[in-house]
Motif scaffolding. Sequence first.
Motif, PDB file in Angstrom:
ATOM      1  N   GLU A 185       0.971  -1.198  -0.097  1.00  0.00           N
ATOM      2  CA  GLU A 185       0.318  -0.513   0.016  1.00  0.00           C
ATOM      3  C   GLU A 185       1.114   1.138  -0.137  1.00  0.00           C
ATOM      4  N   PRO A 186       0.935   1.808  -0.943  1.00  0.00           N
ATOM      5  CA  PRO A 186       1.671   2.919  -0.795  1.00  0.00           C
ATOM      6  C   PRO A 186       1.137   4.590   0.219  1.00  0.00           C
ATOM      7  N   LYS A 187       2.081   4.604   0.975  1.00  0.00           N
ATOM      8  CA  LYS A 187       1.735   5.302   2.096  1.00  0.00           C
ATOM      9  C   LYS A 187       1.214   6.739   1.878  1.00  0.00           C
ATOM     10  N   ARG A 188       2.409   6.774   0.607  1.00  0.00           N
ATOM     11  CA  ARG A 188       1.739   8.827   0.822  1.00  0.00           C
ATOM     12  C   ARG A 188       1.313   9.094  -0.333  1.00  0.00           C
ATOM     13  N   ILE A 189       0.093   7.932  -0.560  1.00  0.00           N
ATOM     14  CA  ILE A 189      -1.010   8.399  -1.611  1.00  0.00           C
ATOM     15  C   ILE A 189      -2.168   7.745  -0.264  1.00  0.00           C
ATOM     16  N   TYR A 190      -2.138   7.906   0.881  1.00  0.00           N
ATOM     17  CA  TYR A 190      -3.288   7.321   1.314  1.00  0.00           C
ATOM     18  C   TYR A 190      -4.436   8.010   1.816  1.00  0.00           C
ATOM     19  N   ASN A 191      -4.318   9.431   1.570  1.00  0.00           N
ATOM     20  CA  ASN A 191      -4.717  10.110   2.373  1.00  0.00           C
ATOM     21  C   ASN A 191      -4.707  11.160   0.324  1.00  0.00           C
ATOM     22  N   GLY A 192      -4.617  11.111  -0.217  1.00  0.00           N
ATOM     23  CA  GLY A 192      -5.018  11.511  -1.490  1.00  0.00           C
ATOM     24  C   GLY A 192      -3.339  11.435  -2.525  1.00  0.00           C
ATOM     25  N   PRO A 193      -3.823  11.860  -3.387  1.00  0.00           N
ATOM     26  CA  PRO A 193      -2.756  11.810  -4.784  1.00  0.00           C
ATOM     27  C   PRO A 193      -1.556  13.012  -4.497  1.00  0.00           C
ATOM     28  N   PHE A 194      -0.677  12.182  -5.244  1.00  0.00           N
ATOM     29  CA  PHE A 194       0.409  12.951  -4.825  1.00  0.00           C
ATOM     30  C   PHE A 194       1.568  13.198  -6.755  1.00  0.00           C
ATOM     31  N   ASP A 195       1.474  14.264  -6.813  1.00  0.00           N
ATOM     32  CA  ASP A 195       2.110  14.953  -8.132  1.00  0.00           C
ATOM     33  C   ASP A 195       4.198  14.918  -8.075  1.00  0.00           C
ATOM     34  N   GLY A 196       4.075  15.186  -6.924  1.00  0.00           N
ATOM     35  CA  GLY A 196       6.168  14.747  -6.866  1.00  0.00           C
ATOM     36  C   GLY A 196       6.703  16.176  -6.474  1.00  0.00           C
ATOM     37  N   TYR A 197       5.809  17.547  -6.295  1.00  0.00           N
ATOM     38  CA  TYR A 197       6.295  18.297  -5.664  1.00  0.00           C
ATOM     39  C   TYR A 197       6.873  18.370  -4.357  1.00  0.00           C
ATOM     40  N   TYR A 198       7.925  18.858  -4.106  1.00  0.00           N
ATOM     41  CA  TYR A 198       7.695  18.942  -2.252  1.00  0.00           C
ATOM     42  C   TYR A 198       7.272  20.350  -2.104  1.00  0.00           C
ATOM     43  N   ASP A 199       7.333  21.150  -3.075  1.00  0.00           N
ATOM     44  CA  ASP A 199       6.371  21.981  -2.269  1.00  0.00           C
ATOM     45  C   ASP A 199       5.078  22.275  -2.589  1.00  0.00           C
ATOM     46  N   ARG A 200       4.382  21.022  -3.348  1.00  0.00           N
ATOM     47  CA  ARG A 200       2.754  21.388  -3.078  1.00  0.00           C
ATOM     48  C   ARG A 200       2.394  19.940  -1.846  1.00  0.00           C
ATOM     49  N   PRO A 201       1.971  20.152  -1.276  1.00  0.00           N
ATOM     50  CA  PRO A 201       1.364  19.026  -0.847  1.00  0.00           C
ATOM     51  C   PRO A 201      -0.421  18.148  -0.955  1.00  0.00           C
ATOM     52  N   ALA A 202      -0.031  17.199  -1.134  1.00  0.00           N
ATOM     53  CA  ALA A 202      -0.500  16.105  -1.723  1.00  0.00           C
ATOM     54  C   ALA A 202      -2.042  16.389  -1.604  1.00  0.00           C
ATOM     55  N   LYS A 203      -2.424  16.911  -2.609  1.00  0.00           N
ATOM     56  CA  LYS A 203      -3.899  17.170  -2.639  1.00  0.00           C
ATOM     57  C   LYS A 203      -5.012  15.497  -1.965  1.00  0.00           C
ATOM     58  N   ASN A 204      -6.039  16.171  -1.527  1.00  0.00           N
ATOM     59  CA  ASN A 204      -7.224  14.726  -1.028  1.00  0.00           C
ATOM     60  C   ASN A 204      -7.863  14.074  -2.251  1.00  0.00           C
TER      61      ASN A 204
END
Length: 350
Positions: A185-204
């Motif tokens: 289970e990719p824990k980085r996307i448990y709560n939302g998708p991830f676009d790979g930018y450090y300075d952008r929080p993952a969206k829900n």
Amino acid sequence: MEAQDAAAGEGGETKHMNMIEAINSALDCMLAKDDDVILLGEDIGYFGGVFRCTAGLQEKYGKTRVFDTPISECGIIGVAVGMGAYGLRPVPEIQFADYIYPGLDQLISEAARLRYRSAGEFIAPMTVRSPFGGGIFGGQTHSQSPEAIFTHVAGLKTVIPATPYDAKGLLISCIEDNDPVIFFEPKRIYNGPFDGYYDRPAKNWKGREDAQVPEGYYSIPLGKARTVTEGDQLTILAYGTMVHVAEAVCREKGVEAEILDLRTLVPLDIEAIEASVERTGRCLIVHEATRTSGFGAELSALVTERCFYHLEAPVERVTGFDTPYPHSLEWAYFPGPVRIGEAIDKILQD
């Protein structure tokens, strides 16, 4: 989204869920559907798991169906092998993929071989769940991506979802499968998708179709890739978190790529891969794990063997680096937008 269309009408009313809620819903469904399903692992009972994927299930189904174990990964997986041989369908949780190594002997020497060693008399219908990958600054002991170890072992299946919808449907299929499955289970996307930018929080996951999850039972067959986006400029093969990173890069660069979310590494949907690469003539592989002997190497070999005369450029890989997983520098370690974008430019220029 062929698999989602195939499951239309199953599972009843849909509900918006993140990946944690979808996994919890899958476990809830299977515990209710099959009395042989047992959940076990460190802190999964009263506490509900370190990421809350099993929250509320012990209270609902009791301590004999959902129970805590000692801190012994070898013991957890060994007990699960015995449960499966006895006729149960255990779902052991390993708290982080990094902790799974003490149980490798049980998985490789026992679970993966039991059906063959017993000439089919015994099976190991167990699904080992574990969060994997980086993104939470967990350092070397909480962030590894060891999927290639398990894809190398005949007798094991390896599954990695990238959306809440897939997480539930695939997990149900894994639990019902008669072979041992590693469900990362990719824990980085448990709560939302991830676009790979450090300075952008993952969206829900709010507002996304792939987060509309049926509340009841449905399954997605193992071994079927999902077409994320259609395009004719190149094929991108990815799974887990990297599906969303690749999608974000292509969207920002205006590249019409056909992105395939592999979903299951073993069994692999080689037919979908072959058809896509033959159509586009170019292939990029993206995964978070280290480069050398990573699963991308196997994908590259398969694409070259099967699609050589259709390729208009060499197959490219963007992966993690061949270093111990860094803590403070993990965002430099990730295959991010810059490196993926450079690889896309190189392929399209050839």
